[in-house]
Design a protein around this motif. Structure first.
Motif, PDB file in Angstrom:
ATOM      1  N   TYR A   1       0.408  14.616   5.782  1.00  0.00           N
ATOM      2  CA  TYR A   1      -0.689  14.278   6.795  1.00  0.00           C
ATOM      3  C   TYR A   1      -1.268  15.405   7.587  1.00  0.00           C
ATOM      4  O   TYR A   1      -2.277  15.566   7.755  1.00  0.00           O
ATOM      5  CB  TYR A   1      -0.251  13.011   7.770  1.00  0.00           C
ATOM      6  CG  TYR A   1      -0.432  11.757   7.030  1.00  0.00           C
ATOM      7  CD1 TYR A   1      -1.312  11.259   6.389  1.00  0.00           C
ATOM      8  CD2 TYR A   1       0.764  10.884   7.179  1.00  0.00           C
ATOM      9  CE1 TYR A   1      -1.337  10.145   5.579  1.00  0.00           C
ATOM     10  CE2 TYR A   1       0.844   9.685   6.351  1.00  0.00           C
ATOM     11  CZ  TYR A   1      -0.173   9.415   5.636  1.00  0.00           C
ATOM     12  OH  TYR A   1      -0.317   8.061   5.160  1.00  0.00           O
ATOM     13  N   LEU A   2      -0.344  16.149   8.120  1.00  0.00           N
ATOM     14  CA  LEU A   2      -0.778  17.229   9.226  1.00  0.00           C
ATOM     15  C   LEU A   2      -1.570  18.185   8.249  1.00  0.00           C
ATOM     16  O   LEU A   2      -2.505  18.820   8.636  1.00  0.00           O
ATOM     17  CB  LEU A   2       0.718  18.127   9.503  1.00  0.00           C
ATOM     18  CG  LEU A   2       1.315  17.534  10.880  1.00  0.00           C
ATOM     19  CD1 LEU A   2       2.476  18.084  11.302  1.00  0.00           C
ATOM     20  CD2 LEU A   2       0.048  17.749  12.175  1.00  0.00           C
ATOM     21  N   ALA A   3      -1.246  18.705   6.961  1.00  0.00           N
ATOM     22  CA  ALA A   3      -1.916  19.506   6.138  1.00  0.00           C
ATOM     23  C   ALA A   3      -3.327  18.949   6.039  1.00  0.00           C
ATOM     24  O   ALA A   3      -4.287  19.662   5.990  1.00  0.00           O
ATOM     25  CB  ALA A   3      -1.176  19.892   4.913  1.00  0.00           C
ATOM     26  N   GLY A   4      -3.350  17.576   5.721  1.00  0.00           N
ATOM     27  CA  GLY A   4      -4.894  17.145   5.662  1.00  0.00           C
ATOM     28  C   GLY A   4      -5.730  17.016   6.689  1.00  0.00           C
ATOM     29  O   GLY A   4      -6.781  17.491   6.664  1.00  0.00           O
ATOM     30  N   LEU A   5      -5.039  16.790   7.941  1.00  0.00           N
ATOM     31  CA  LEU A   5      -5.826  16.875   9.209  1.00  0.00           C
ATOM     32  C   LEU A   5      -6.353  18.327   9.390  1.00  0.00           C
ATOM     33  O   LEU A   5      -7.208  18.355   9.861  1.00  0.00           O
ATOM     34  CB  LEU A   5      -4.845  16.467  10.137  1.00  0.00           C
ATOM     35  CG  LEU A   5      -4.494  14.817  10.371  1.00  0.00           C
ATOM     36  CD1 LEU A   5      -3.428  14.549  11.348  1.00  0.00           C
ATOM     37  CD2 LEU A   5      -5.883  14.106  10.742  1.00  0.00           C
TER      38      LEU A   5
ATOM     39  N   VAL B   1      -3.167  -0.746 -10.216  1.00  0.00           N
ATOM     40  CA  VAL B   1      -4.004  -1.532  -9.387  1.00  0.00           C
ATOM     41  C   VAL B   1      -4.358  -0.802  -8.261  1.00  0.00           C
ATOM     42  O   VAL B   1      -5.307  -1.011  -7.859  1.00  0.00           O
ATOM     43  CB  VAL B   1      -3.141  -2.776  -9.125  1.00  0.00           C
ATOM     44  CG1 VAL B   1      -3.880  -3.468  -7.654  1.00  0.00           C
ATOM     45  CG2 VAL B   1      -2.858  -3.746 -10.075  1.00  0.00           C
ATOM     46  N   GLN B   2      -3.396   0.125  -7.652  1.00  0.00           N
ATOM     47  CA  GLN B   2      -3.844   0.926  -6.609  1.00  0.00           C
ATOM     48  C   GLN B   2      -5.086   1.701  -6.971  1.00  0.00           C
ATOM     49  O   GLN B   2      -5.807   2.099  -6.191  1.00  0.00           O
ATOM     50  CB  GLN B   2      -2.689   1.732  -6.278  1.00  0.00           C
ATOM     51  CG  GLN B   2      -1.672   0.853  -5.540  1.00  0.00           C
ATOM     52  CD  GLN B   2      -0.292   1.574  -5.128  1.00  0.00           C
ATOM     53  OE1 GLN B   2       0.271   2.485  -5.924  1.00  0.00           O
ATOM     54  NE2 GLN B   2       0.364   1.092  -3.947  1.00  0.00           N
ATOM     55  N   PHE B   3      -4.822   2.292  -8.071  1.00  0.00           N
ATOM     56  CA  PHE B   3      -5.888   3.363  -8.474  1.00  0.00           C
ATOM     57  C   PHE B   3      -7.371   2.704  -8.868  1.00  0.00           C
ATOM     58  O   PHE B   3      -8.279   3.111  -8.255  1.00  0.00           O
ATOM     59  CB  PHE B   3      -5.737   3.986  -9.930  1.00  0.00           C
ATOM     60  CG  PHE B   3      -4.886   5.581  -9.608  1.00  0.00           C
ATOM     61  CD1 PHE B   3      -5.639   6.612  -9.429  1.00  0.00           C
ATOM     62  CD2 PHE B   3      -3.629   5.465  -9.558  1.00  0.00           C
ATOM     63  CE1 PHE B   3      -5.254   7.789  -9.330  1.00  0.00           C
ATOM     64  CE2 PHE B   3      -2.915   6.734  -9.568  1.00  0.00           C
ATOM     65  CZ  PHE B   3      -3.652   7.633  -9.235  1.00  0.00           C
ATOM     66  N   GLY B   4      -7.248   1.309  -9.139  1.00  0.00           N
ATOM     67  CA  GLY B   4      -8.535   0.485  -9.468  1.00  0.00           C
ATOM     68  C   GLY B   4      -9.339   0.104  -7.981  1.00  0.00           C
ATOM     69  O   GLY B   4     -10.410   0.168  -7.734  1.00  0.00           O
ATOM     70  N   LEU B   5      -8.298  -0.146  -6.848  1.00  0.00           N
ATOM     71  CA  LEU B   5      -8.708  -0.543  -5.638  1.00  0.00           C
ATOM     72  C   LEU B   5      -9.049   0.857  -4.866  1.00  0.00           C
ATOM     73  O   LEU B   5      -9.948   0.594  -3.941  1.00  0.00           O
ATOM     74  CB  LEU B   5      -7.645  -1.212  -4.855  1.00  0.00           C
ATOM     75  CG  LEU B   5      -7.040  -2.445  -5.354  1.00  0.00           C
ATOM     76  CD1 LEU B   5      -5.868  -2.974  -4.391  1.00  0.00           C
ATOM     77  CD2 LEU B   5      -8.228  -3.384  -5.252  1.00  0.00           C
TER      78      LEU B   5
ATOM     79  N   ILE C   1      -3.864   9.755   2.461  1.00  0.00           N
ATOM     80  CA  ILE C   1      -3.440   8.311   2.618  1.00  0.00           C
ATOM     81  C   ILE C   1      -3.292   7.770   1.328  1.00  0.00           C
ATOM     82  O   ILE C   1      -2.058   7.138   1.114  1.00  0.00           O
ATOM     83  CB  ILE C   1      -4.324   7.498   3.508  1.00  0.00           C
ATOM     84  CG1 ILE C   1      -4.502   8.066   4.935  1.00  0.00           C
ATOM     85  CG2 ILE C   1      -3.854   5.946   3.570  1.00  0.00           C
ATOM     86  CD1 ILE C   1      -5.585   7.514   5.690  1.00  0.00           C
ATOM     87  N   PHE C   2      -3.980   7.675   0.346  1.00  0.00           N
ATOM     88  CA  PHE C   2      -3.888   7.164  -0.822  1.00  0.00           C
ATOM     89  C   PHE C   2      -2.750   7.740  -1.888  1.00  0.00           C
ATOM     90  O   PHE C   2      -2.129   7.154  -2.285  1.00  0.00           O
ATOM     91  CB  PHE C   2      -5.398   7.257  -1.698  1.00  0.00           C
ATOM     92  CG  PHE C   2      -4.828   6.936  -3.239  1.00  0.00           C
ATOM     93  CD1 PHE C   2      -4.891   5.489  -3.503  1.00  0.00           C
ATOM     94  CD2 PHE C   2      -5.289   7.790  -4.083  1.00  0.00           C
ATOM     95  CE1 PHE C   2      -4.792   5.051  -4.893  1.00  0.00           C
ATOM     96  CE2 PHE C   2      -5.083   7.483  -5.566  1.00  0.00           C
ATOM     97  CZ  PHE C   2      -4.740   5.901  -5.772  1.00  0.00           C
ATOM     98  N   PHE C   3      -2.548   8.998  -1.874  1.00  0.00           N
ATOM     99  CA  PHE C   3      -1.460   9.746  -2.325  1.00  0.00           C
ATOM    100  C   PHE C   3      -0.144   9.193  -1.745  1.00  0.00           C
ATOM    101  O   PHE C   3       0.924   8.803  -2.495  1.00  0.00           O
ATOM    102  CB  PHE C   3      -1.568  11.296  -2.096  1.00  0.00           C
ATOM    103  CG  PHE C   3      -0.452  12.075  -2.422  1.00  0.00           C
ATOM    104  CD1 PHE C   3      -0.116  12.299  -3.885  1.00  0.00           C
ATOM    105  CD2 PHE C   3       0.795  12.422  -1.443  1.00  0.00           C
ATOM    106  CE1 PHE C   3       0.978  13.056  -4.196  1.00  0.00           C
ATOM    107  CE2 PHE C   3       1.710  12.859  -1.807  1.00  0.00           C
ATOM    108  CZ  PHE C   3       1.892  13.487  -3.310  1.00  0.00           C
TER     109      PHE C   3
ATOM    110  N   ILE D   1       5.971   3.663  -5.294  1.00  0.00           N
ATOM    111  CA  ILE D   1       6.885   4.157  -6.361  1.00  0.00           C
ATOM    112  C   ILE D   1       8.148   4.242  -5.766  1.00  0.00           C
ATOM    113  O   ILE D   1       9.413   3.774  -6.232  1.00  0.00           O
ATOM    114  CB  ILE D   1       6.502   5.374  -7.017  1.00  0.00           C
ATOM    115  CG1 ILE D   1       5.061   4.986  -7.877  1.00  0.00           C
ATOM    116  CG2 ILE D   1       7.236   5.834  -7.917  1.00  0.00           C
ATOM    117  CD1 ILE D   1       4.391   6.214  -8.295  1.00  0.00           C
ATOM    118  N   ALA D   2       8.179   4.862  -4.642  1.00  0.00           N
ATOM    119  CA  ALA D   2       9.770   5.218  -4.036  1.00  0.00           C
ATOM    120  C   ALA D   2      10.373   3.870  -3.680  1.00  0.00           C
ATOM    121  O   ALA D   2      11.598   3.725  -3.600  1.00  0.00           O
ATOM    122  CB  ALA D   2       9.425   6.126  -2.864  1.00  0.00           C
ATOM    123  N   SER D   3       9.916   2.926  -3.134  1.00  0.00           N
ATOM    124  CA  SER D   3      10.371   1.772  -2.396  1.00  0.00           C
ATOM    125  C   SER D   3      10.418   0.715  -3.527  1.00  0.00           C
ATOM    126  O   SER D   3      11.680  -0.063  -3.593  1.00  0.00           O
ATOM    127  CB  SER D   3       9.121   0.974  -1.514  1.00  0.00           C
ATOM    128  OG  SER D   3       7.969   0.918  -2.349  1.00  0.00           O
TER     129      SER D   3
END
Length: 306
Positions: free
Chosen positions: A186-190, A291-295, A224-226, A233-235
């Motif tokens: 997130y820090l890298a993205g910000l 489903v996540q990629f579709g949304l 955020i999507f990534f 997947i991890a959960s």
């Protein structure tokens, strides 16, 4: 002479390309060998094992679709799937809010910024067993830190891991521990958001909330999507910390799919059924990701240059 020189030049480039190709295959060969013997090979073997009845002590016998039929009629499997989605939705939702909020704070130009970032990252390097033991003490109903703090404000803390209602929320709460890698992303993205966007929004009279909602969130939506995809997947595959902390209890309230597969394989030695369950988990991961990629088309915004 020019034609001869051109042929020599092409031969030299071709020789160089072959040498580079040999070096590439040489350097990548350890990974390829490791994947074939420790990754791809077991994956292919698990397909065959899922159609057998095998207890590790005797030779596997062909069972056809029996393991998959057993799975469809197994209520404990469906309970484990439900618990997995409960844990996944809760852990990912809380994780996004918590880690994104921390990243926003750590991105502010404050004194000792490096120290704060280091402290936030440190839990991610702690081993899983140490993390489980730490949280077993934090969540203890009698002397745990959380219930002690609740007692200071006159609130009686729940039994946490000893309750069928509170065990899963406790694990979800614990899941945000060790999220240092996510915070770094997130820090890298910000830090990649152009400052000119904030300046333009401020000139237009946008306050801090409008700048956050109209600039920060859209620009951070791919990040955020990534994190949402990888977090789910991890959960779905989580089981180590849950095994140490609750062993799926109480009353199977925290029996997630990964732990259920582990028990079938290494407690009941039903390797055929465990392999079939593993492929069911793989299918769940694929479906959830698709489903996540579709949304994502509705809320993820990508910036294209040019």
């Amino acid at each position: 002479m020019s034609a001869i020189a051109a042929r020599h030049s092409r031969r030299a480039r071709s020789s160089l390309a072959r040498r580079e190709a040999r070096r590439f295959h040489l350097f990548v060969s350890p990974w390829l060998i490791g994947f074939v013997f420790f990754g791809g090979g077991p994956i292919l073997a698990s397909i065959a094992i899922s159609f057998t009845d095998w207890n590790l002590l005797s030779s596997p016998t062909w069972a056809g679709l029996a393991n998959y039929e057993k799975m469809a009629a197994d209520p404990e499997f469906w309970d484990a799937v439900g618990n997995t989605f409960y844990y996944g939705v809760g852990a990912v939702s809380l994780g996004v809010l918590f880690t994104f909020g921390l990243a926003l704070l750590l991105n502010q130009p404050l004194r000792f910024q490096g120290l704060f970032r280091t402290v936030m990252y440190l839990p991610s390097v702690v081993s899983g067993v140490a993390t489980a033991l730490l949280w077993l003490n934090i969540l203890h109903p009698d002397y745990g830190l959380i219930n002690k703090l609740l007692a200071l404000v006159g609130v009686e803390g729940p039994p946490w891991l000893g309750s069928t209602e509170w065990a899963m929320p406790a694990l979800i709460l614990m899941s945000v521990w060790g999220a240092g890698n996510t915070i770094v992303i997130y820090l890298a993205g910000l830090q990649g958001i152009p400052a000119t966007l904030y300046e333009a929004a401020e000139i237009d009279g946008a306050g801090w909330w409008r700048r956050f909602w109209s600039v920060t969130v859209p620009m951070m939506s791919p990040v955020i999507f990534f994190n949402v995809v990888t977090g789910f997947i991890a959960s779905i595959q989580a089981y180590t910390l849950i095994l140490i902390m609750t062993e799926g209890g109480p009353a199977n309230a925290t029996m997630v799919l990964g732990l259920y597969i582990y028990r079938q394989a290494f407690v009941f030695f039903d390797m055929g059924y465990a392999a079939a369950l593993s492929w069911a988990m793989f299918l769940i991961v694929i479906v959830v990701t698709l489903v996540q990629f579709g949304l994502a088309r509705r809320w993820v915004h990508y910036e294209f240059a040019g």
